[in-house]
Design an enzyme around this catalytic site. Structure first.
Site, short mmCIF file in Angstrom:
data_model
loop_
_atom_site.label_atom_id
_atom_site.label_comp_id
_atom_site.label_asym_id
_atom_site.label_seq_id
_atom_site.Cartn_x
_atom_site.Cartn_y
_atom_site.Cartn_z
N HIS A 82 -63.41 -23.64 76.47
CA HIS A 82 -63.87 -22.28 76.72
C HIS A 82 -63.34 -21.35 75.63
CE1 HIS A 82 -65.16 -18.87 79.17
NE2 HIS A 82 -64.07 -18.26 78.73
N ASP A 161 -66.92 -14.70 91.53
CA ASP A 161 -66.65 -14.19 90.19
C ASP A 161 -67.80 -13.31 89.70
OD1 ASP A 161 -65.30 -14.06 87.57
OD2 ASP A 161 -67.07 -15.15 86.90
N ARG A 168 -66.06 -5.10 88.19
CA ARG A 168 -65.04 -4.80 87.17
C ARG A 168 -65.66 -4.10 85.97
NH1 ARG A 168 -62.98 -10.42 85.77
NH2 ARG A 168 -61.89 -9.34 84.10
N SER A 183 -60.77 -15.30 86.63
CA SER A 183 -62.22 -15.39 86.45
C SER A 183 -62.56 -16.62 85.59
CB SER A 183 -62.73 -14.11 85.78
OG SER A 183 -63.98 -14.27 85.21
N LYS A 187 -63.91 -20.88 87.01
CA LYS A 187 -65.11 -21.59 86.54
C LYS A 187 -64.75 -22.92 85.88
CE LYS A 187 -66.13 -17.60 84.91
NZ LYS A 187 -66.54 -16.39 84.27
N1 URA Z 1 -64.79 -14.12 80.55
C1 URA Z 1 -64.85 -14.40 81.87
O1 URA Z 1 -65.43 -15.39 82.27
N2 URA Z 1 -64.25 -13.55 82.71
C2 URA Z 1 -63.59 -12.44 82.32
O2 URA Z 1 -63.07 -11.73 83.14
C3 URA Z 1 -63.55 -12.16 80.94
C4 URA Z 1 -64.15 -13.03 80.07
#
Ligand code: URA
Length: 436
Positions: A82, A161, A168, A183, A187
């Site tokens: 990621h 999320d 947010r 967050s 995932k």
């Molecule tokens: N990427 C994400 O998946 N979540 C966040 O809060 C910020 C960047």
């Protein structure tokens, strides 16, 4: 239990327990807790942070809100990668085939671009027909038999999320380290894997503008991973300048293809190789970092990894010939050359480059915007390269007509200085198996 008692506790910085955090997340998803109440909670987290226990409970509640991908029937090492998001960051498209060349499967949930940062799904969709909308059975079968599969964040993957991020985004609480960490990690943890490598970008084109915040985010994500017994490594990389030569969707897939064919630029190759080498170490394929890098160079030379990228795109219905015959397939109405007004060393500003690329049509400002796959920027000159007066620095590709506006915006994107302004590309590596 009620919302008022929970918000009172968080306000006074008293640790919340698991059932209180579950109550919040479940209540918000069921619409029993309203946006204005959740906004107050998010702001309290923003100012008061979260304890290790709270982070674990929150991440857990988010994962439980949706579906888990257990990758039934898939054996052996499974990796995920990621990036926290940057300008010109096509590393995943290079990393996945590199590690797959060593028998490591890559099962990945990727996102779309928003604002100045691109998304892997958008880039791949420039290969007409490529789809992230595949069933769980297809995902499992692709990972098992073809070694790489990428899906998008559909409705049922960590839905908590999705709704929390949307809130947010409009309440000034995106840049909270515990909220970003939970967050991202929710995932990553929703899919079964044996290693996760996180590329935390630092600099003007990134979420994290300084190394201290980036380190805090990195260590928070590692801590969450450890609570789940996952193997998490992090590289902190420089996003003060764009990565590689191309910014824009089809341009970036082409650059990934060229890099896997041994014709990439050093910075992109270095980050991709580093991420892949750490994954090879984390999965016990090699135990020496230098050897892992040498072996990666061999799979680039042999074109094995390049062929895996092509097969992966075709396997998810994409037309890869569009990329191979790029010039015939991606033409834009306007091609604008930006030339240097004096000689000196070139410094790019990735934030301005990202914004320019977005305006050219390569990104979206709102989720509804349509992307123009052919538009973007090609850096004829790389960061810190010497340019002579009137040399082409970069080229803009766009189907929009605001040529003069784009030329003016271009001046914000670079500076030419008398001296080099060198800074490290890889700022830090945090991995228990890294040994250089
Ligand atoms: N990427 C994400 O998946 N979540 C966040 O809060 C910020 C960047």
């Amino acid at each position: 239990m009620n919302f008022n008692s929970i918000i009172e506790k968080k306000k006074k910085n008293i640790e919340l327990n698991e059932s209180e955090i579950n109550f919040l997340i479940e209540g918000f998803l069921n619409n029993k807790i309203k946006d204005y109440q959740m906004s107050a909670f998010l702001m309290a987290v923003y100012f008061n942070n979260m304890t290790k226990n709270e982070l674990y409970f929150l991440t857990n509640a988010m994962i439980r809100s949706g579906k888990k991908y257990d990758l039934e029937g898939v054996e052996g090492p499974i990796a995920d990668k990621h990036s926290t998001g940057g300008v010109g960051d096509k590393t995943s498209l290079i990393y996945a085939p590199l590690v797959a060349s060593f028998g490591i499967k890559v099962a990945k949930i990727s996102g779309r671009g928003l604002g100045k940062t691109g998304g892997t799904i958008d880039k791949l969709e420039s290969c007409t027909g490529w789809t992230s909308l595949i069933s769980e059975e297809e995902f499992n079968s692709n990972v098992k038999n073809k070694y790489i599969s990428i899906i998008g964040q559909s409705e049922n993957i960590v839905p908590a999320d999705k709704v929390l991020y949307a809130l947010r985004d409009v309440t000034g609480t995106v840049d909270s380290i515990p909220l970003i960490a939970s967050s991202i990690m929710s995932k990553k943890l929703a899919v079964r894997n044996t290693s996760i490598i996180l590329d935390v970008k630092v600099g003007s084109g990134a979420f994290m503008q300084n190394i201290d915040d980036a380190l805090l985010l990195a260590n928070t994500m590692i801590e969450i991973g450890n609570l789940y017994n996952r193997n998490v490594s992090v590289i902190l990389t420089n996003m003060n300048f764009p990565l590689g030569r191309s910014i824009g969707n089809a341009l970036e897939v082409k650059e990934a293809w060229e890099t896997l064919n041994g014709n990439g630029c050093t910075s992109l190759e270095e980050i991709s190789t580093t991420a892949a080498a750490i994954t090879l170490l984390d999965n016990g394929i090699f135990n020496d970092y230098k050897i892992a890098c040498e072996e990666i160079n061999k799979v680039i030379k042999s074109k094995k990894a390049a062929n895996l990228l092509k097969e992966f795109v075709i396997n998810q219905n994409g037309d890869f010939d569009k990329i191979i015959n790029y010039d015939d397939n991606f033409k834009t109405k306007n091609v604008i050359e930006i030339r240097s007004e004096k000689k000196g060393y070139l410094n790019y500003d990735s934030n301005s480059i990202g914004n320019l690329s977005l305006n050219l049509g390569a990104g979206r400002e709102t989720k509804e915007d349509k992307i123009d796959f052919a538009s973007g920027i090609y850096l004829n000159k790389l960061p810190n390269e010497f340019v002579n007066e009137n040399e082409i620095i970069f080229t803009l590709y766009t189907n929009k007509d605001s040529v003069e506006i784009f030329k003016n915006m271009s001046h914000e994107c670079y500076k030419i200085t008398d001296n080099k302004n060198e800074s490290d590309l890889i700022l830090k590596i945090i991995s228990k198996n890294y040994n250089l």
